[in-house]
Design an enzyme around this catalytic site. Structure first.
Site: not given
Ligand code: NAP
Length: 335
Positions: A162, A165-166
């Site tokens: 992701c 997200c990261d």
């Protein structure tokens, strides 16, 4: 065990399930919708969606998910979040008593010659059982893995699925994106916002992604393609430090120091729950007809979990709308 009776149970609250819920609500159906995690589905992890008709300036995946949820709530849909269905028991009512088909293959007896509406589905989860006359399976799909040495050790420690997200964790770092599809290229482009360099490792010498994304990646100076290549091994102490890459054309292997690897090598359908009830294709996607009906009457499937030629938000919500209408007809015994 708490017992809930309903006419329709929608399993999954991503775009497919929410589309179905909206249409089911407006059609006045008596239904429940459950979601294993938070409502919204995979789209929550997508940074930006450019091709959802009507949003000419694009919209974030999170926002589109939120809009879908709010739209459903406006029509009094109660989404049961963090409610996982663990098993489904299909009960056939007949004069000779009840015949049962579970998703346990050792305990199955499915009589295909029955009339419609003879099945009921007992769905177990969270110490509750939902007794329903019909089902819409909207369980979506999950990211595939490379299944190579060291992968499991470094998931969350340098390997991610992701970028949204990261990605920000890799500011000014060197990252690798694996895959040649739309997701890989979109997410690689997103990662160029933070990172110093993005290698795209693809197993062939031609991308699968749509041309517009390909061209953007080819023009981006931070992107370098490693064609016809695969990752053979992930190496590091506490976190990922380097990868072993093999060039498939000449079999040469070499190590590359990286800070992070983002894997986008396709998706796996979340069809386990019904794998012994309905027909699946060779890749375990649920086979459906144009009404979203599966091989078992009363069970419908929508979105990424079904064998559709296109997996997009727009196709998932459209599937949901069709399925809700099909359920309405099914419950009312209409052709
Ligand atoms: P995908 O289209 O199936 O692409 C997966 C990629 O991973 C392919 O390039 C494939 O290589 C590669 N791959 C598969 N297994 C591999 C392995 N074991 N090792 C190395 N590489 C491997 O998956 P996706 O990109 O996640 O897309 C899924 C669906 O969502 C598609 O229908 C896509 O169009 C859709 N989508 C659309 C958008 C959009 O329109 N904005 C955005 C994201 C996703 P090969 O090419 O050699 O098979």
């Amino acid at each position: 065990m708490q017992e809930i009776k309903t006419d329709l149970l929608i399993i999954g609250a991503g775009p497919g399930g929410l589309g179905a819920a909206l249409y089911a609500s407006r059609a006045g159906l008596n239904f429940e919708i459950v979601e294993k995690y938070m409502a919204g589905g995979q789209i929550i992890n997508t940074e930006f969606i450019e091709n959802y008709p009507g949003f000419k300036d694009g919209i974030s995946g999170f926002e589109i998910a939120q809009n879908l949820v709010e739209h459903c709530r406006k029509f009094r849909v109660n989404i049961n979040e963090y409610f996982a269905i663990d098993s489904i028991k299909m009960v056939e009512e007949s004069n000779s008593g009840e015949k049962v088909k579970t998703n346990d293959p050792k305990n199955s007896s499915l009589d295909k010659s029955r009339d419609v509406k003879q099945f009921k589905f007992n769905c177990f989860g969270d110490d509750r059982v939902i007794l329903t006359k019909s089902l819409i399976i909207a369980t979506g799909a999950s990211p595939g893995k490379l299944e190579v040495e060291g992968e499991d050790k470094f998931i969350g420690k340098g390997i991610s699925f992701c970028a949204t997200c990261d990605g920000a964790l890799y500011r000014d770092k060197i990252v690798v994106v694996v895959g040649g599809g739309d997701t890989a290229i979109e997410e690689a482009l997103f990662l160029t916002k933070f990172t110093r360099k993005v290698y795209i490792i693809h197993r062939r010498d031609e991308l699968r992604a749509v041309k517009i994304l390909q061209n953007r990646a080819f023009e981006n100076k931070k992107v370098e393609f490693l064609w016809s290549s695969i990752i053979e091994k992930f190496i590091g102490q506490d976190k990922l430090e380097e990868i072993v890459i093999k060039n498939k054309k000449n079999d040469q292997k070499y190590n590359l120091k990286v800070d992070g690897v983002f894997e986008y090598v396709g998706i796996k359908p979340n069809s386990n729950l019904v794998k012994d009830l309905v027909k699946l294709d060779e890749n375990n996607f649920i086979i459906t007809d144009f009404r979203m009906g599966t091989s078992v009457e009363g069970i419908f499937a929508v979105g990424d979990v079904r064998n559709t030629p296109l997996r997009q938000v727009i196709t998932a919500v459209a599937d949901g709308a069709i399925a809700a209408m099909s359920v309405d007809k099914y419950l009312n015994n209409l052709p």
